[in-house]
Write a protein that holds these residues in place. Structure first.
Motif, PDB file in Angstrom:
ATOM      1  N   GLU A  21      30.835 -16.473   8.862  1.00  0.00           N
ATOM      2  CA  GLU A  21      30.334 -15.180   9.052  1.00  0.00           C
ATOM      3  C   GLU A  21      30.823 -14.534   7.840  1.00  0.00           C
ATOM      4  O   GLU A  21      31.236 -13.171   7.649  1.00  0.00           O
TER       5      GLU A  21
ATOM      6  N   THR B 198      22.113  -9.542  14.318  1.00  0.00           N
ATOM      7  CA  THR B 198      22.073  -9.092  15.950  1.00  0.00           C
ATOM      8  C   THR B 198      22.804  -9.856  16.251  1.00  0.00           C
ATOM      9  O   THR B 198      23.516 -10.030  17.531  1.00  0.00           O
TER      10      THR B 198
ATOM     11  N   LEU C 131      29.624  -7.441   2.039  1.00  0.00           N
ATOM     12  CA  LEU C 131      28.384  -8.213   3.248  1.00  0.00           C
ATOM     13  C   LEU C 131      27.719  -8.379   3.364  1.00  0.00           C
ATOM     14  O   LEU C 131      26.778  -7.547   3.487  1.00  0.00           O
TER      15      LEU C 131
ATOM     16  N   VAL D 253      19.510 -10.298  29.317  1.00  0.00           N
ATOM     17  CA  VAL D 253      20.142  -9.366  28.163  1.00  0.00           C
ATOM     18  C   VAL D 253      20.228  -7.920  28.364  1.00  0.00           C
ATOM     19  O   VAL D 253      20.209  -6.467  28.495  1.00  0.00           O
TER      20      VAL D 253
ATOM     21  N   GLY E 222      20.240 -17.812   6.949  1.00  0.00           N
ATOM     22  CA  GLY E 222      21.431 -17.431   6.929  1.00  0.00           C
ATOM     23  C   GLY E 222      22.826 -17.026   8.021  1.00  0.00           C
ATOM     24  O   GLY E 222      23.714 -17.673   7.849  1.00  0.00           O
TER      25      GLY E 222
ATOM     26  N   HIS F 150      24.469 -21.844  29.234  1.00  0.00           N
ATOM     27  CA  HIS F 150      24.542 -23.200  28.809  1.00  0.00           C
ATOM     28  C   HIS F 150      24.877 -23.631  29.129  1.00  0.00           C
ATOM     29  O   HIS F 150      26.504 -24.227  28.935  1.00  0.00           O
TER      30      HIS F 150
ATOM     31  N   ASN G 158      22.392 -17.261  11.353  1.00  0.00           N
ATOM     32  CA  ASN G 158      22.031 -18.634  11.985  1.00  0.00           C
ATOM     33  C   ASN G 158      23.771 -19.592  11.936  1.00  0.00           C
ATOM     34  O   ASN G 158      24.744 -19.976  12.116  1.00  0.00           O
TER      35      ASN G 158
ATOM     36  N   ILE H 122      27.951 -16.268  -0.219  1.00  0.00           N
ATOM     37  CA  ILE H 122      26.793 -15.665   0.807  1.00  0.00           C
ATOM     38  C   ILE H 122      25.576 -17.273   0.968  1.00  0.00           C
ATOM     39  O   ILE H 122      25.320 -17.330  -0.570  1.00  0.00           O
TER      40      ILE H 122
ATOM     41  N   GLY I 120      19.767 -10.599   9.857  1.00  0.00           N
ATOM     42  CA  GLY I 120      18.895  -9.750  11.643  1.00  0.00           C
ATOM     43  C   GLY I 120      19.906  -9.009  11.822  1.00  0.00           C
ATOM     44  O   GLY I 120      19.395  -8.176  12.509  1.00  0.00           O
TER      45      GLY I 120
ATOM     46  N   GLY J 264      24.294 -21.053  18.458  1.00  0.00           N
ATOM     47  CA  GLY J 264      24.085 -22.492  19.027  1.00  0.00           C
ATOM     48  C   GLY J 264      22.742 -21.830  19.998  1.00  0.00           C
ATOM     49  O   GLY J 264      21.667 -22.568  18.725  1.00  0.00           O
TER      50      GLY J 264
HETATM   51  P1  FAD Z   1      23.191 -10.753  11.411  1.00  0.00           P
HETATM   52  O1  FAD Z   1      24.142 -10.122  12.620  1.00  0.00           O
HETATM   53  O2  FAD Z   1      22.633 -10.706  10.347  1.00  0.00           O
HETATM   54  O3  FAD Z   1      25.265 -11.737  10.632  1.00  0.00           O
HETATM   55  C1  FAD Z   1      26.247 -12.303  11.025  1.00  0.00           C
HETATM   56  C2  FAD Z   1      26.893 -12.988  10.259  1.00  0.00           C
HETATM   57  O4  FAD Z   1      26.849 -13.826   9.171  1.00  0.00           O
HETATM   58  C3  FAD Z   1      28.138 -11.601   9.942  1.00  0.00           C
HETATM   59  O5  FAD Z   1      29.350 -12.043   9.218  1.00  0.00           O
HETATM   60  C4  FAD Z   1      26.747 -11.734   8.695  1.00  0.00           C
HETATM   61  O6  FAD Z   1      27.987 -10.915   7.612  1.00  0.00           O
HETATM   62  C5  FAD Z   1      27.221 -13.100   8.490  1.00  0.00           C
HETATM   63  N1  FAD Z   1      25.343 -13.682   6.805  1.00  0.00           N
HETATM   64  C6  FAD Z   1      24.430 -13.246   7.875  1.00  0.00           C
HETATM   65  N2  FAD Z   1      23.668 -13.776   6.454  1.00  0.00           N
HETATM   66  C7  FAD Z   1      24.477 -14.271   5.614  1.00  0.00           C
HETATM   67  C8  FAD Z   1      24.377 -15.299   4.726  1.00  0.00           C
HETATM   68  N3  FAD Z   1      22.969 -15.347   4.407  1.00  0.00           N
HETATM   69  N4  FAD Z   1      25.480 -15.769   3.777  1.00  0.00           N
HETATM   70  C9  FAD Z   1      26.614 -15.376   4.408  1.00  0.00           C
HETATM   71  N5  FAD Z   1      26.412 -14.726   6.073  1.00  0.00           N
HETATM   72  C10 FAD Z   1      25.532 -14.132   6.126  1.00  0.00           C
HETATM   73  N6  FAD Z   1      24.103 -16.581  19.422  1.00  0.00           N
HETATM   74  C11 FAD Z   1      24.166 -17.251  20.050  1.00  0.00           C
HETATM   75  O7  FAD Z   1      24.678 -18.215  18.682  1.00  0.00           O
HETATM   76  N7  FAD Z   1      22.721 -18.153  21.010  1.00  0.00           N
HETATM   77  C12 FAD Z   1      22.315 -17.475  21.562  1.00  0.00           C
HETATM   78  O8  FAD Z   1      21.738 -17.519  22.637  1.00  0.00           O
HETATM   79  C13 FAD Z   1      22.408 -16.050  21.429  1.00  0.00           C
HETATM   80  N8  FAD Z   1      21.883 -15.015  22.057  1.00  0.00           N
HETATM   81  C14 FAD Z   1      21.111 -13.708  21.511  1.00  0.00           C
HETATM   82  C15 FAD Z   1      20.100 -12.855  22.736  1.00  0.00           C
HETATM   83  C16 FAD Z   1      20.564 -11.834  21.752  1.00  0.00           C
HETATM   84  C17 FAD Z   1      19.094 -11.222  22.381  1.00  0.00           C
HETATM   85  C18 FAD Z   1      20.763 -11.575  20.832  1.00  0.00           C
HETATM   86  C19 FAD Z   1      20.919  -9.882  20.011  1.00  0.00           C
HETATM   87  C20 FAD Z   1      22.066 -12.003  20.240  1.00  0.00           C
HETATM   88  C21 FAD Z   1      22.439 -13.107  20.759  1.00  0.00           C
HETATM   89  N9  FAD Z   1      23.342 -14.014  19.403  1.00  0.00           N
HETATM   90  C22 FAD Z   1      22.883 -15.509  20.086  1.00  0.00           C
HETATM   91  C23 FAD Z   1      23.688 -13.722  18.545  1.00  0.00           C
HETATM   92  C24 FAD Z   1      22.935 -13.961  17.289  1.00  0.00           C
HETATM   93  O9  FAD Z   1      20.978 -13.942  16.968  1.00  0.00           O
HETATM   94  C25 FAD Z   1      23.381 -14.995  16.377  1.00  0.00           C
HETATM   95  O10 FAD Z   1      24.823 -14.828  16.291  1.00  0.00           O
HETATM   96  C26 FAD Z   1      22.304 -14.726  15.070  1.00  0.00           C
HETATM   97  O11 FAD Z   1      23.079 -16.532  13.718  1.00  0.00           O
HETATM   98  C27 FAD Z   1      23.038 -13.733  14.549  1.00  0.00           C
HETATM   99  O12 FAD Z   1      22.362 -13.824  12.948  1.00  0.00           O
HETATM  100  P2  FAD Z   1      22.032 -13.068  12.247  1.00  0.00           P
HETATM  101  O13 FAD Z   1      20.729 -12.721  10.977  1.00  0.00           O
HETATM  102  O14 FAD Z   1      20.697 -11.986  12.854  1.00  0.00           O
HETATM  103  O15 FAD Z   1      22.792 -12.628  11.527  1.00  0.00           O
END
Ligand code: FAD
Length: 475
Positions: free
Chosen positions: A200, A72, A66, A334, A142, A380, A144, A205, A70, A150
């Protein structure tokens, strides 16, 4: 599995393998505290080669993998299921800005770079990396890419998919695909990077990315306005688009209930206009050079709308501090909603012209079904994407006999309407483990079949983020 742990330690170093319960816990729980999973360990590789070696060790033993950025995710996508015996691969130690190329308007980074760091690196060379969201201080590039994130600038710059030029990916067979090209044009077969964007973590990776940069807007005009109705918001958007076109980067809406929740956070939050208005829109325009017409054109649009009865109130920021204060309100939704009660967060999109119809009908249906709830709308508008949340007071929520059934019923009401209007039940948060049932209900069998085939072609053992995003066919 001790042999696997030993191999992982040899690969990424002892401190790069986390097995102790307390240290492992943050990798197993999602940001909202809704999901808690299990894993053998978390590993923190430092390079693409180490990621490939980790994947090699796991697939040799049939152990799930997995990817975690971050953490998030708002759909439970980044944490394992309860009882899972896999390996969480955290990209947190891969944070190098590899290469900046101002002439090509591109930047190549490790996938573990935090979004805000990439924005800063781009700004330092007078460029903009435009993807921007509330979690930008902790989400990674990654993540994102894997979620096709978005955010608030999609109107002008598109989502993550529109801002990726090339990718480096460790595949489920442990090979590395180096597609780090900074090309704007390349018609040589399938555009494979698109397969991984929004996947996702099911297909590989992401370890590196070449991202598209834009001229850095240095002159801004921001306004906080009160459309007299949601239909008036649609008309205002059309007028801005006709007059100022792509210079508008954000057209963000919230209803009065949402603004009220933010203002309740404390006296440091002040509404730029009369907070009693039913609808509030934050418009932001930007230009990379000082063009006095930007402000005068925006003010003309607003003056005409105000005198024509489309708006009841307008405030135009006259300083960067005022603009920042407007954005602070937007970015605090939030936190404000978490304090105000328990909400069912929905992330829908409909064609922009359908937004008023959607809001009116969805609000009415929920208010009739659940007396006394607050319908909180923020989103949005310019992308047709709303975070539409029925919010219960803590007392109301605690009195519900079956909260899971309530969540399911709310989703059914709102998502059925979204489907009727040719929209989507997940505009930017992805599917993860949260919305598997919605995939079964709203995606055609052809679409699901194609997804399963793609997944099987790249990951025949089904080891990459198993059980997420693509539901199993019903028995
Ligand atoms: P993670 O949460 O760690 O992972 C998300 C998914 O991506 C998982 O399936 C994971 O397996 C996969 N993944 C992670 N890294 C990799 C990698 N290197 N290679 C392959 N797969 C990977 N999202 C929006 O789109 N728009 C918003 O406006 C928005 N606002 C937010 C506000 C808040 C306060 C919070 C908490 C979240 C928000 N989000 C938003 C959701 C989130 O931040 C996004 O989905 C973000 O892109 C996830 O990035 P992450 O690094 O935290 O990924």
């Amino acid at each position: 599995m001790n042999a696997l742990i030993d191999d992982l330690r040899r690969t990424v170093g002892t401190t790069g393998v986390i097995t102790a319960t307390e240290e492992l816990a943050p990798y197993l729980a999602d940001v909202r505290g809704l999901y808690h999973g299990d894993a053998l360990c978390a590993v923190r590789p430092r390079s693409t080669d180490e990621v490939a070696a980790v994947v090699g060790h796991c697939i040799a033993r049939g152990v799930p993998v997995l990817a975690q950025g971050g953490n998030t995710s708002l759909s439970g996508g980044a944490v394992p299921f309860a009882g899972e015996r896999g390996v969480v691969v955290s990209l947190a130690r891969m944070r190098r800005i590899r290469h900046v190329d101002a002439a090509s308007n591109s930047i190549t980074v490790d996938a573990g770079c935090v979004l805000a760091e990439v924005q800063r690196a781009a700004a330092q060379m007078g460029r903009l990396y435009p993807v921007s969201l509330g979690a930008e201080g902790s989400c990674q590039i990654g993540g994102n890419i894997a979620t096709n994130a978005g955010g608030t600038n999609v109107l002008r710059y598109g989502n993550t998919r529109d801002n990726v030029l090339g990718l480096e990916v460790v595949l489920p067979d442990a090979r590395v695909w180096n597609g780090l090209r900074a090309l704007r044009k390349d018609n040589t077969g399938f555009d494979l990077k698109q397969l991984f964007i929004g996947s996702e973590g099911l297909l590989g990776i992401v370890t590196g990315a070449t991202l598209k940069l834009h001229p850095l807007p240095t002159h801004h005009v921001a306004a906080w306005v009160a459309p007299v109705s949601i239909d008036a918001s649609l008309e205002l958007l059309a007028r801005f688009q006709t007059t100022l076109g792509t210079r508008m980067s954000a057209f963000e809406i919230m209803n009065g209930a949402q603004l009220g929740n933010v203002l309740a956070l404390g006296p440091e939050y002040k509404s730029p206009i009369n907070p009693a208005a039913p609808w509030h829109v934050l418009v932001d325009l930007g230009e990379a050079f000082d063009d006095p017409q930007l402000r005068s054109s925006a003010e003309n649009v607003l003056y005409d709308a105000l005198s024509g009865g489309l708006l009841s109130d307008v405030a135009v920021a006259i300083s960067e501090a005022q603009r920042a204060a407007m954005w602070k309100i937007r970015h605090s939704v939030v936190e404000a909603n978490n304090r105000a009660g328990k909400r069912v967060l929905l992330d829908v999109a409909v064609p922009i012209s359908q937004v008023p119809d959607f809001v009116q009908r969805a609000s009415q249906m929920l208010e009739e079904r659940f007396a006394g709830i607050q319908v909180v709308v923020v989103g949005h508008f310019g992308d047709g994407n709303l975070h539409f949340s029925p919010l219960f007071s803590f007392e109301q929520w605690n009195a519900l006999p079956d909260t899971a059934a309530v969540v399911a019923e709310i989703r059914r009401i709102v998502h059925d309407l979204t489907a009727e209007l040719n929209g989507t039940f997940s505009a930017e948060h992805g599917v993860g483990q949260d919305l598997l049932l919605e995939m079964l209900r709203y995606k055609s069998s052809v679409e699901l079949d194609l997804m399963r085939r793609v997944k099987h072609a790249l990951d025949p053992q089904g080891l990459f983020n198993p059980g997420k995003m693509i539901p199993s066919p019903p028995a």
